[in-house]
Write an enzyme that holds these catalytic residues in place. Structure first.
Site, short mmCIF file in Angstrom:
data_model
loop_
_atom_site.label_atom_id
_atom_site.label_comp_id
_atom_site.label_asym_id
_atom_site.label_seq_id
_atom_site.Cartn_x
_atom_site.Cartn_y
_atom_site.Cartn_z
N ARG A 27 54.38 -68.43 41.34
CA ARG A 27 54.21 -69.63 40.50
C ARG A 27 53.83 -70.86 41.33
NH1 ARG A 27 56.57 -69.46 35.08
NH2 ARG A 27 56.14 -67.33 34.49
N ARG A 31 53.64 -75.98 36.77
CA ARG A 31 53.96 -77.32 36.27
C ARG A 31 54.54 -78.29 37.29
NH1 ARG A 31 57.14 -75.05 31.34
NH2 ARG A 31 57.42 -73.55 33.01
N ARG A 40 47.04 -79.67 31.92
CA ARG A 40 47.81 -79.22 30.75
C ARG A 40 47.88 -80.28 29.66
NH1 ARG A 40 49.91 -77.26 27.87
NH2 ARG A 40 51.98 -76.38 28.02
N ASP A 76 48.57 -64.73 33.23
CA ASP A 76 49.94 -64.41 32.84
C ASP A 76 50.07 -62.90 32.64
OD1 ASP A 76 52.45 -66.07 32.05
OD2 ASP A 76 52.41 -64.35 30.71
N TYR A 153 59.22 -57.55 26.70
CA TYR A 153 58.64 -58.62 25.87
C TYR A 153 58.04 -58.08 24.57
CZ TYR A 153 59.13 -62.15 29.53
OH TYR A 153 59.64 -63.02 30.44
#
Ligand code: CP3
Length: 359
Positions: A27, A31, A40, A76, A153
């Protein structure tokens, strides 16, 4: 083709000598970076993933701003479930959500094994654009979710922390669970193959939720399919590239993980690197394993804890510095910079320098 300017990461994957320990971070494009947050504000997450120019720009940001030794493609793991036929949303808070989760044998039968050239072509294009922008400065890592983590998921329908529905499903209807894992494994192997064809230098499998399983279930639902994906990719790959395996919360099974065919095991911070090194011998390289919360502390703590990780692996080849999981969104960029600089400055003492061996 011109060689890579910096191939420390690839040499460490092969356990070849390097002048210092290479570093990249899971990552690392995310963010915590102001340049990512700026994009974003204009685009939602899935638009960034699906637009090759934007995905490439984000992939290159940490290479240029932090000086890491490898780039990881911005994308992702949930692009595979989506390409198999599920409807994915990433919510502003609370993470991924699937509108039509898998609940029955008929649901499994309806899923497709996607042709990556068709359904995932935007990612293959992002790889090509990224390679142009990287201009062979550092290697590019491709990735996919491991079958068990994607299963979790796809059945749960969201990123709920204990995935209880997925775990009940696996035990209640094991034959349906295996049919689903089988399909996912084929989709993942094809996708990794396509990424290698498109030009990535290494691939990482993310089994983030393997640690939820008891020992028997881990072997049955996680490890079996990890091994199968790796075997399939190795048997068919157009080039031999390192395969990295991040299996989180499974330090107890490190010897079994070393037998999967993975070249590198990426371990979390509950794993003792010195012990893992003894247990795996010279079969695999090790990647990790700083606790991501260390990067929320003061710069002095970052330096101290980074030194401990280097010392824990000790002298020799085959260590790639990384976190034990992804960079947290609230991480100060300055701390990440401090970490990268510390590893670059302090790791040479753990490696044999050129000319030193003959002295
Ligand atoms: O590592 C990188 O920098 C490359 C990009 C990358 C992302 N996700 C970007 C992302 C990678 C390799 C992943 C893998 C991934 N995705 C995993 C395995 C690794 C891990 O962290 O455990 C998992 C479990 C996912 C599923 C996923 N995607 C979750 C749980 C979330 C929401 C949680 C969160 O951090 O917000 C996502 C969304 C996501 N994937 C974001 C990013 C940068 C945040 C999206 C945003 O900008 O709002």
């Amino acid at each position: 083709m011109r060689p890579l300017e910096n191939d420390l990461f690839l040499r460490a994957c092969r356990r070849e000598p390097t002048e210092r320990t290479p570093i990249w971070l899971m990552r690392q494009a995310g963010r915590y970076l102001p340049s990512y947050r700026a994009l974003r504000e204009r685009y939602d997450f899935l638009t960034l993933c699906r637009t090759p120019e934007l995905a490439a720009e984000i992939t290159v940001q940490p290479v240029e701003q932090l000086g890491v030794d490898a780039a990881i493609l911005f994308s992702d793991i949930l692009v595979i479930p989506e390409a198999m036929g599920l409807m994915l949303r990433i919510e502003e808070s609370g993470g991924p959500h699937i509108e039509n989760p898998v609940r029955t044998a008929a649901d499994v039968a309806h899923l497709v094994i996607p042709d990556p050239q068709e359904k995932l072509s935007y990612i293959l294009e992002a790889i090509r654009v990224t390679q142009e922008r990287l201009r062979r400065r550092v290697p590019l890592i491709g990735f996919a979710g491991a079958p068990w983590t994607l299963f979790a998921y796809m059945v749960e329908g969201s990123g709920r922390d204990d995935f209880r529905r997925a775990r009940v499903f696996a035990r209640e209807v094991p034959s349906v669970a295996h049919a689903l894992l089988e399909k996912i494994a084929r989709a993942v192997a094809r996708f990794l193959h396509a990424q290698i064809e498109a030009g990535v230098h290494a691939v990482q499998l993310f089994d983030t939720w393997a640690g939820l399983l008891d020992p028997d279930s881990f072997l049955e639902f996680s490890l079996t399919y990890v091994r199968r994906v790796i075997e399939t990719v190795k048997a068919a790959a157009p080039r031999r590239v390192p395969i990295l395996l991040f299996s989180r919360g499974t330090a107890a099974w490190i010897e079994a993980l070393a037998e999967t065919g993975a070249d590198v095991l990426s371990v979390d911070w509950t794993c003792d690197l010195a012990r893992a090194r003894q247990q795996t011998g010279d079969r695999v390289a090790l990647q990790g394993n700083l606790d991501p919360t260390v990067l929320l502390a003061s710069p002095e703590v970052v330096v101290r804890e980074a030194r401990k990780v280097l010392a824990r692996f000790g002298v020799g080849a085959g260590h790639i510095f990384n976190l034990g999981h992804g960079v947290l969104p609230e991480t100060p960029v300055e701390n990440v910079r401090r970490l990268v600089d510390t590893v670059k400055r302090e790791s040479p003492q753990y490696h044999v320098q050129r000319g030193e061996a003959s002295r």
